[in-house]
Design a protein around this motif. Structure first.
Motif, PDB file in Angstrom:
ATOM      1  N   GLN A 151       0.822  -1.195   0.000  1.00  0.00           N
ATOM      2  CA  GLN A 151       0.000   0.000   0.000  1.00  0.00           C
ATOM      3  C   GLN A 151       0.865   1.258   0.000  1.00  0.00           C
ATOM      4  O   GLN A 151       0.544   2.253  -0.667  1.00  0.00           O
ATOM      5  CB  GLN A 151      -0.927  -0.001   1.219  1.00  0.00           C
ATOM      6  N   VAL A 152       1.971   1.230   0.728  1.00  0.00           N
ATOM      7  CA  VAL A 152       2.898   2.371   0.732  1.00  0.00           C
ATOM      8  C   VAL A 152       3.476   2.587  -0.661  1.00  0.00           C
ATOM      9  O   VAL A 152       3.578   3.723  -1.138  1.00  0.00           O
ATOM     10  CB  VAL A 152       4.017   2.152   1.763  1.00  0.00           C
ATOM     11  N   LEU A 153       3.861   1.502  -1.325  1.00  0.00           N
ATOM     12  CA  LEU A 153       4.375   1.619  -2.691  1.00  0.00           C
ATOM     13  C   LEU A 153       3.325   2.214  -3.623  1.00  0.00           C
ATOM     14  O   LEU A 153       3.628   3.073  -4.467  1.00  0.00           O
ATOM     15  CB  LEU A 153       4.812   0.245  -3.213  1.00  0.00           C
ATOM     16  N   ILE A 154       2.092   1.746  -3.477  1.00  0.00           N
ATOM     17  CA  ILE A 154       1.015   2.241  -4.343  1.00  0.00           C
ATOM     18  C   ILE A 154       0.791   3.735  -4.125  1.00  0.00           C
ATOM     19  O   ILE A 154       0.641   4.513  -5.084  1.00  0.00           O
ATOM     20  CB  ILE A 154      -0.284   1.445  -4.082  1.00  0.00           C
ATOM     21  N   LYS A 155       0.770   4.177  -2.869  1.00  0.00           N
ATOM     22  CA  LYS A 155       0.559   5.595  -2.581  1.00  0.00           C
ATOM     23  C   LYS A 155       1.752   6.435  -3.043  1.00  0.00           C
ATOM     24  O   LYS A 155       1.572   7.551  -3.532  1.00  0.00           O
ATOM     25  CB  LYS A 155       0.313   5.797  -1.092  1.00  0.00           C
ATOM     26  N   THR A 156       2.963   5.890  -2.898  1.00  0.00           N
ATOM     27  CA  THR A 156       4.151   6.601  -3.390  1.00  0.00           C
ATOM     28  C   THR A 156       4.079   6.754  -4.898  1.00  0.00           C
ATOM     29  O   THR A 156       4.379   7.829  -5.446  1.00  0.00           O
ATOM     30  CB  THR A 156       5.428   5.843  -2.995  1.00  0.00           C
ATOM     31  N   ARG A 157       3.673   5.698  -5.571  1.00  0.00           N
ATOM     32  CA  ARG A 157       3.491   5.749  -7.023  1.00  0.00           C
ATOM     33  C   ARG A 157       2.455   6.812  -7.395  1.00  0.00           C
ATOM     34  O   ARG A 157       2.646   7.582  -8.333  1.00  0.00           O
ATOM     35  CB  ARG A 157       3.067   4.375  -7.531  1.00  0.00           C
ATOM     36  N   GLN A 158       1.349   6.864  -6.636  1.00  0.00           N
ATOM     37  CA  GLN A 158       0.294   7.826  -6.924  1.00  0.00           C
ATOM     38  C   GLN A 158       0.794   9.257  -6.778  1.00  0.00           C
ATOM     39  O   GLN A 158       0.474  10.131  -7.598  1.00  0.00           O
ATOM     40  CB  GLN A 158      -0.899   7.582  -5.997  1.00  0.00           C
ATOM     41  N   VAL A 159       1.574   9.518  -5.714  1.00  0.00           N
ATOM     42  CA  VAL A 159       2.104  10.872  -5.505  1.00  0.00           C
ATOM     43  C   VAL A 159       2.964  11.295  -6.693  1.00  0.00           C
ATOM     44  O   VAL A 159       2.827  12.407  -7.227  1.00  0.00           O
ATOM     45  CB  VAL A 159       2.914  10.937  -4.199  1.00  0.00           C
ATOM     46  N   ASN A 161       2.902  10.027  -9.725  1.00  0.00           N
ATOM     47  CA  ASN A 161       2.045  10.140 -10.909  1.00  0.00           C
ATOM     48  C   ASN A 161       1.310  11.472 -10.927  1.00  0.00           C
ATOM     49  O   ASN A 161       1.215  12.136 -11.968  1.00  0.00           O
ATOM     50  CB  ASN A 161       1.035   8.993 -10.946  1.00  0.00           C
ATOM     51  N   ASP A 162       0.779  11.874  -9.765  1.00  0.00           N
ATOM     52  CA  ASP A 162       0.044  13.146  -9.686  1.00  0.00           C
ATOM     53  C   ASP A 162       0.949  14.342  -9.970  1.00  0.00           C
ATOM     54  O   ASP A 162       0.477  15.395 -10.411  1.00  0.00           O
ATOM     55  CB  ASP A 162      -0.596  13.296  -8.305  1.00  0.00           C
ATOM     56  N   ARG A 163       2.242  14.182  -9.710  1.00  0.00           N
ATOM     57  CA  ARG A 163       3.194  15.252 -10.005  1.00  0.00           C
ATOM     58  C   ARG A 163       3.658  15.229 -11.459  1.00  0.00           C
ATOM     59  O   ARG A 163       4.459  16.078 -11.869  1.00  0.00           O
ATOM     60  CB  ARG A 163       4.412  15.135  -9.089  1.00  0.00           C
ATOM     61  N   GLY A 164       3.191  14.254 -12.219  1.00  0.00           N
ATOM     62  CA  GLY A 164       3.569  14.157 -13.626  1.00  0.00           C
ATOM     63  C   GLY A 164       4.968  13.623 -13.856  1.00  0.00           C
ATOM     64  O   GLY A 164       5.582  13.906 -14.891  1.00  0.00           O
ATOM     65  N   ILE A 165       5.474  12.834 -12.912  1.00  0.00           N
ATOM     66  CA  ILE A 165       6.824  12.290 -13.028  1.00  0.00           C
ATOM     67  C   ILE A 165       6.793  11.055 -13.932  1.00  0.00           C
ATOM     68  O   ILE A 165       5.916  10.200 -13.773  1.00  0.00           O
ATOM     69  CB  ILE A 165       7.383  11.913 -11.641  1.00  0.00           C
ATOM     70  N   PRO A 166       7.719  10.937 -14.875  1.00  0.00           N
ATOM     71  CA  PRO A 166       7.722   9.767 -15.771  1.00  0.00           C
ATOM     72  C   PRO A 166       7.771   8.449 -14.997  1.00  0.00           C
ATOM     73  O   PRO A 166       8.407   8.345 -13.945  1.00  0.00           O
ATOM     74  CB  PRO A 166       8.989   9.969 -16.603  1.00  0.00           C
ATOM     75  N   ALA A 167       7.090   7.437 -15.545  1.00  0.00           N
ATOM     76  CA  ALA A 167       7.021   6.139 -14.861  1.00  0.00           C
ATOM     77  C   ALA A 167       8.320   5.360 -14.997  1.00  0.00           C
ATOM     78  O   ALA A 167       8.695   4.606 -14.093  1.00  0.00           O
ATOM     79  CB  ALA A 167       5.858   5.318 -15.412  1.00  0.00           C
ATOM     80  N   GLY A 226      11.121   7.062  -2.579  1.00  0.00           N
ATOM     81  CA  GLY A 226      10.795   6.741  -3.960  1.00  0.00           C
ATOM     82  C   GLY A 226      11.187   7.913  -4.838  1.00  0.00           C
ATOM     83  O   GLY A 226      10.871   9.066  -4.513  1.00  0.00           O
ATOM     84  N   TYR A 227      11.876   7.648  -5.946  1.00  0.00           N
ATOM     85  CA  TYR A 227      12.378   8.761  -6.747  1.00  0.00           C
ATOM     86  C   TYR A 227      12.599   8.348  -8.197  1.00  0.00           C
ATOM     87  O   TYR A 227      12.754   7.169  -8.524  1.00  0.00           O
ATOM     88  CB  TYR A 227      13.687   9.299  -6.166  1.00  0.00           C
ATOM     89  N   HIS A 228      12.620   9.367  -9.041  1.00  0.00           N
ATOM     90  CA  HIS A 228      12.957   9.188 -10.448  1.00  0.00           C
ATOM     91  C   HIS A 228      14.444   9.443 -10.633  1.00  0.00           C
ATOM     92  O   HIS A 228      15.068  10.168  -9.854  1.00  0.00           O
ATOM     93  CB  HIS A 228      12.144  10.170 -11.304  1.00  0.00           C
ATOM     94  N   LYS A 229      15.013   8.857 -11.644  1.00  0.00           N
ATOM     95  CA  LYS A 229      16.450   8.971 -11.893  1.00  0.00           C
ATOM     96  C   LYS A 229      16.915  10.417 -11.958  1.00  0.00           C
ATOM     97  O   LYS A 229      18.037  10.743 -11.538  1.00  0.00           O
ATOM     98  CB  LYS A 229      16.783   8.253 -13.209  1.00  0.00           C
ATOM     99  N   ASP A 230      16.076  11.308 -12.483  1.00  0.00           N
ATOM    100  CA  ASP A 230      16.472  12.709 -12.639  1.00  0.00           C
ATOM    101  C   ASP A 230      16.261  13.546 -11.386  1.00  0.00           C
ATOM    102  O   ASP A 230      16.436  14.769 -11.430  1.00  0.00           O
ATOM    103  CB  ASP A 230      15.697  13.349 -13.802  1.00  0.00           C
ATOM    104  N   ALA A 231      15.904  12.929 -10.268  1.00  0.00           N
ATOM    105  CA  ALA A 231      15.730  13.704  -9.036  1.00  0.00           C
ATOM    106  C   ALA A 231      17.066  14.157  -8.466  1.00  0.00           C
ATOM    107  O   ALA A 231      17.163  15.216  -7.838  1.00  0.00           O
ATOM    108  CB  ALA A 231      14.976  12.877  -7.998  1.00  0.00           C
ATOM    109  N   PHE A 232      18.121  13.343  -8.675  1.00  0.00           N
ATOM    110  CA  PHE A 232      19.425  13.623  -8.080  1.00  0.00           C
ATOM    111  C   PHE A 232      20.537  13.422  -9.107  1.00  0.00           C
ATOM    112  O   PHE A 232      20.357  12.745 -10.118  1.00  0.00           O
ATOM    113  CB  PHE A 232      19.680  12.684  -6.889  1.00  0.00           C
TER     114      PHE A 232
END
Length: 296
Positions: A151-159, A161-167, A226-232
């Motif tokens: 559930q934590v992973l799902i909510k992290t994914r949702q956050v 996604n809502d920010r428009g971060i690539p999957a 949870g992060y996208h490659k381009d965060a850092f």
């Protein structure tokens, strides 16, 4: 007893191989490296952040009827300075009696252990950047028994996604207590569902809901992110090859750059071997990352 002969370039590449094999966390973010040397302590490396093309627009039927001109966006890309103030290194002595009677293979007995000690510190500035990322109120804390980990992973994914971060290119990194919670999930215990044996050997726990889940003991034990490659961005740069060293070489490959030098000290009748690199990290886009916490 024969001693393996090698060139300085071969020696540097041997240490680089160890760094690439062992240092997992920096490989999950943007890496900047160069064959150019750092001129000295405090030099700044400029890293390009993610490219933004702006929001897409809609050309409606009314626009076509009116023969309206289309509107253009400007490409946006920021430079992020990374000051290389810190130099991670390992220096050892090789007395004559050791090199003469007990040294069989320089790479295995000297260079690789040196590189493995360097890698223990390599991710430190990146972890500092990650630890400053805030959580989101919608993400629940992870139960110590891992019962709500999915559930934590799902909510992290949702956050994200809502920010428009690539999957594509997403990672979920956890400290030791959160790792234990994650490993309580049966989906992550099955190699055929969580990844291949090669992935597991790379210290990756598995892959779930679009995240590659990795563990790093250098992270706080109750911390996850949870992060996208381009965060850092993580940066390694070697210093120049010194004029006084008998052997020296610098190599850059797969996002890492380092230097190896060796010279003889006649006052103590010993060779001295040093593996080092300047290193640093920065946050490119905090919106591309969100942290999670372990429940008490």
């Amino acid at each position: 007893m024969a001693i393996t002969l090698f060139s300085p370039e071969q020696a540097a590449k041997a240490t680089l191989s160890s760094l690439r094999r062992l240092s997992l966390l920096p490989r999950t973010v943007r890496q900047d490296f160069s064959k150019e040397f750092v001129a000295g302590i405090g030099q700044t490396v400029n890293v390009l952040g993610p490219i933004s093309a702006g929001k897409a627009k809609v050309y409606t039927k009314a626009n076509r009827t009116a023969r309206d001109a289309i509107q253009f966006n400007d490409l946006g890309q920021e430079w992020f300075p990374v000051t290389l103030e810190d130099q991670v290194y390992n220096a050892i002595r090789l007395p004559d009696d050791f090199a003469t009677f007990t040294l069989e293979e320089m790479t295995r007995q000297v260079l690789r252990p040196q590189a493995e000690s360097v890698v223990d510190e390599l991710a430190a500035p990146l972890i500092t950047e990650m630890s400053a990322i805030a959580t989101d109120a919608s993400i629940p804390k992870v139960a110590p028994d891992g019962s709500n980990f999915r559930q934590v992973l799902i909510k992290t994914r949702q956050v994200l996604n809502d920010r428009g971060i690539p999957a594509a290119g997403r990672t979920f990194a956890v400290g030791s207590d959160l790792e234990a919670a994650a490993l309580s999930d049966e989906l992550l215990q099955k190699v055929n569902e969580s990844g291949t044996s090669d992935v597991l050997r790379d210290a990756t726990i598995g892959r779930l809901f679009g995240f590659t889940i990795v563990a790093d003991p250098k992270l706080a034990s109750d911390f996850g992110i949870g992060y996208h490659k381009d965060a850092f961005a993580h940066v390694t740069r070697p210093s120049r090859q010194p004029d006084g060293a008998a052997f020296s070489a610098s190599v850059a490959q797969d996002g890492y750059a380092l230097r190896w030098i060796q010279h003889y000290n006649p006052l103590q009748l010993e060779d001295q071997s040093v593996v080092d690199t300047f290193y640093g990290a920065t946050t490119l886009d905090a919106d591309r990352a969100v942290s999670v916490e372990l429940a008490p």
